[in-house]
Design a protein around this motif. Structure first.
Motif, mmCIF file in Angstrom:
data_model
loop_
_atom_site.group_PDB
_atom_site.id
_atom_site.type_symbol
_atom_site.label_atom_id
_atom_site.label_comp_id
_atom_site.label_asym_id
_atom_site.label_seq_id
_atom_site.Cartn_x
_atom_site.Cartn_y
_atom_site.Cartn_z
ATOM 1 N N CYS A 1 75.971 56.736 44.336
ATOM 2 C CA CYS A 1 75.808 58.202 44.304
ATOM 3 C C CYS A 1 74.515 58.689 44.945
ATOM 4 O O CYS A 1 74.521 59.657 45.687
ATOM 5 N N HIS A 2 73.378 58.034 44.644
ATOM 6 C CA HIS A 2 72.106 58.474 45.226
ATOM 7 C C HIS A 2 71.711 57.657 46.457
ATOM 8 O O HIS A 2 70.670 57.909 47.052
ATOM 9 N N LYS A 5 76.712 64.916 46.286
ATOM 10 C CA LYS A 5 75.273 64.810 46.534
ATOM 11 C C LYS A 5 75.022 64.894 48.047
ATOM 12 O O LYS A 5 75.207 65.955 48.621
ATOM 13 N N HIS A 53 73.858 54.756 35.254
ATOM 14 C CA HIS A 53 74.233 56.153 34.970
ATOM 15 C C HIS A 53 75.159 56.255 33.749
ATOM 16 O O HIS A 53 75.946 55.357 33.475
ATOM 17 N N SER A 86 77.847 57.770 33.294
ATOM 18 C CA SER A 86 79.286 57.633 33.552
ATOM 19 C C SER A 86 79.709 56.163 33.604
ATOM 20 O O SER A 86 80.848 55.831 33.252
ATOM 21 N N ASP A 119 73.670 50.775 39.604
ATOM 22 C CA ASP A 119 73.435 51.927 40.473
ATOM 23 C C ASP A 119 72.801 51.391 41.765
ATOM 24 O O ASP A 119 72.049 50.410 41.709
ATOM 25 N N ASN A 167 83.900 56.354 37.848
ATOM 26 C CA ASN A 167 83.292 55.356 36.963
ATOM 27 C C ASN A 167 84.014 55.276 35.618
ATOM 28 O O ASN A 167 84.125 54.211 35.028
ATOM 29 N N GLY A 227 83.877 65.989 43.991
ATOM 30 C CA GLY A 227 84.746 64.890 44.407
ATOM 31 C C GLY A 227 84.032 63.557 44.293
ATOM 32 O O GLY A 227 82.827 63.467 44.522
ATOM 33 N N ALA A 236 85.602 63.595 40.572
ATOM 34 C CA ALA A 236 84.146 63.426 40.532
ATOM 35 C C ALA A 236 83.848 61.942 40.395
ATOM 36 O O ALA A 236 84.721 61.159 40.012
ATOM 37 N N CYS A 237 82.609 61.544 40.685
ATOM 38 C CA CYS A 237 82.262 60.138 40.473
ATOM 39 C C CYS A 237 82.228 59.819 38.987
ATOM 40 O O CYS A 237 82.435 58.678 38.584
ATOM 41 N N PHE A 238 81.974 60.832 38.167
ATOM 42 C CA PHE A 238 82.038 60.588 36.718
ATOM 43 C C PHE A 238 83.424 60.039 36.359
ATOM 44 O O PHE A 238 83.547 59.132 35.541
ATOM 45 N N ASP A 264 77.292 51.623 42.285
ATOM 46 C CA ASP A 264 77.475 53.075 42.281
ATOM 47 C C ASP A 264 76.481 53.646 43.294
ATOM 48 O O ASP A 264 75.270 53.622 43.084
ATOM 49 N N THR A 275 79.984 59.713 45.299
ATOM 50 C CA THR A 275 80.293 61.131 45.080
ATOM 51 C C THR A 275 80.251 61.908 46.387
ATOM 52 O O THR A 275 79.497 61.555 47.304
HETATM 53 C C1 LIG Z 1 75.584 62.007 40.020
HETATM 54 C C2 LIG Z 1 76.007 60.646 39.628
HETATM 55 C C3 LIG Z 1 77.297 60.406 39.144
HETATM 56 C C4 LIG Z 1 78.281 61.514 38.907
HETATM 57 O O1 LIG Z 1 78.763 62.020 40.102
HETATM 58 P P1 LIG Z 1 79.658 63.348 40.084
HETATM 59 O O2 LIG Z 1 80.487 63.244 41.312
HETATM 60 O O3 LIG Z 1 78.726 64.495 40.073
HETATM 61 O O4 LIG Z 1 80.480 63.279 38.836
HETATM 62 C C5 LIG Z 1 77.655 59.097 38.875
HETATM 63 N N1 LIG Z 1 76.779 58.080 39.045
HETATM 64 C C6 LIG Z 1 75.525 58.279 39.490
HETATM 65 C C7 LIG Z 1 74.600 57.112 39.681
HETATM 66 C C8 LIG Z 1 75.100 59.571 39.776
HETATM 67 O O5 LIG Z 1 73.841 59.764 40.196
#
Ligand SMILES: *Cc1c(COP(=O)(O)O)cnc(C)c1O
Length: 396
Positions: free
Chosen positions: A210-211, A242, A136, A138, A179, A115, A249, A110-112, A208, A239
């Motif tokens: 992710c979004h 999303k 975030h 994480s 982020d 990070n 993953g 996961a991205c958690f 990061d 990630t």
């Molecule tokens: C959702 C998110 C994560 C975690 O991603 P996962 O793959 O769900 O663990 C990490 N950083 C940011 C900015 C996120 O929005």
């Protein structure tokens, strides 16, 4: 033994309930999509998933996942470095680097984890990590796991970032971490400015995505596409959970030596299972689709612009957004909950956020747009917003 802590836990839980902070989970009985079915039997339009490209239930990805399931089986039963690496894992890592214009990629569960495992192997007491105040959880946890000195700058505030960079000038290495898109407001970090300041003060940059990955930039290549700085960010994390299919993953992608060292030392990589072939196979197909066309990005950008324009015209107060997130400001916590409840009665599923997830007095409804939303879905949501907005007298 359990009796003593049980009482304590019951008190904690009732404290959470009394403060109005208890998180109830709604149960979905269909696949994740623009239209979902809840266990109450109600069919609603979903405006609160991170399903930006509508890939969570995409037939191409389901087909690719099934095919990998047939060719490579169900599970890996191993961490990557023992016997958890397949040809598929290597191919996906390569594709991610190609997508972002980076040198190499390492996959995580996961991205958690990405990070959580990126700072500790790279930075120690002599180093400085300079982090945006809205980063975030994480990232915050990952920074805590390293011994580096910590500096924090106000959200997207470049004057404050410069002050923090000056404070950290005596460090051996400096890294600025942000982020790409801040998920509560929908604003994009000024990564072009961050890169400029990082150059001036000899710092690395980590974003990061992710979004932002899959969403931001004309073809969804993220913030480096938006600001035309491809290849200039040292570390990107992201990630697959999303926009990129929404299963599970995470990854870190960037400079070759950084990724190589992470494979040797990053604890969530070394001590956690490899992601399953079905997820990897679908990921490969997904990046192929991204390379073939940016049709989904176009649709997402159109949908977002349409929704934001109409909701503003209706008299709602919204945060300026450059992503697929639209924060409709209501300010009052109770109002945000009432608003979300009434929208659900109208068949629109959104979430109201309030303190401590957002600052005190900044409660809001967060709307997340998707390429899977059809015109009629958007119109239905806008009509419901207007109806509830009028009833609750929040329109300007
Ligand atoms: C959702 C998110 C994560 C975690 O991603 P996962 O793959 O769900 O663990 C990490 N950083 C940011 C900015 C996120 O929005």
């Amino acid at each position: 033994m359990y009796g003593k802590i049980r009482e304590h836990l019951q008190n904690e839980l009732s404290g959470i309930r009394e403060a109005g902070l208890y998180k109830n989970e709604r149960i979905i009985t269909s696949a994740q999509d623009a239209v979902i079915k809840l266990d109450s039997g109600q069919v609603v339009l979903n405006f609160c998933a991170n399903n930006y490209l509508g890939l969570s239930n995409h037939p191409e990805l389901i087909r690719a996942a099934k095919s990998a399931l047939d060719s490579h089986g169900f599970g890996m039963s191993s961490v990557r470095f023992i016997c958890g690496t397949t040809d598929l894992h290597k191919e996906l890592e390569c594709q991610i680097a190609g997508f972002f214009g980076t040198e190499d990629t390492i996959l995580y569960a996961a991205c958690f984890d990405a990070n959580g495992g990126v700072f500790e192997p790279l930075f120690s007491e002599e180093d400085a990590i300079i982090s945006d105040s809205l980063n975030h959880a994480s990232i915050i946890d990952g920074v805590r796991l390293s011994k580096a000195r910590r500096f924090r700058y106000n959200n997207a505030d470049m004057a404050d970032l410069e002050v923090q960079l000056q404070k950290a000038l005596d460090a051996r290495f400096r890294i600025v971490v942000t982020d790409g898109v801040f998920s509560m407001d929908g604003n994009v970090a000024p990564v072009d400015e961050i890169v400029r300041l990082a150059r001036k003060y000899d710092a690395l940059v980590m974003v990061d995505e992710c979004h932002s990955a899959g969403v931001v930039g004309e073809t969804g290549r993220g913030v480096t596409e938006k600001f035309n700085i491809r290849g200039e960010v040292d570390i990107i994390t992201g990630t697959l959970g999303k926009a990129f299919g929404g299963a599970i993953g995470g990854f870190t992608t960037g400079k070759k030596e950084i990724i190589e060292l992470l494979r040797q030392r990053s604890r969530p990589y070394l001590f956690s299972n490899a992601i399953p072939p079905a997820v990897v196979g679908a990921g490969i197909r997904m990046f192929e689709m991204m390379a073939e066309t940016s049709e989904l990005q176009s649709r997402l950008h159109q949908n977002t612009e349409y929704f934001v324009t109409k909701i503003k015209e209706a008299g709602f107060d919204i945060k300026p957004t450059q992503s697929a997130i639209c924060a409709v400001m209501l300010y009052d916590a109770k109002m945000s909950q009432e608003f979300a409840t009434r929208l659900l009665q109208e068949g629109i599923y959104v979430t109201g956020f309030y303190y401590p997830v957002v600052p005190q007095g900044a409660a809001r409804i967060r709307v997340q747009l998707s390429a899977a939303h059809q015109q009629e879905h958007l119109d239905q949501a806008i009509a419901a917003f207007k109806k509830v907005g009028n009833a609750l007298k929040v329109l300007q």
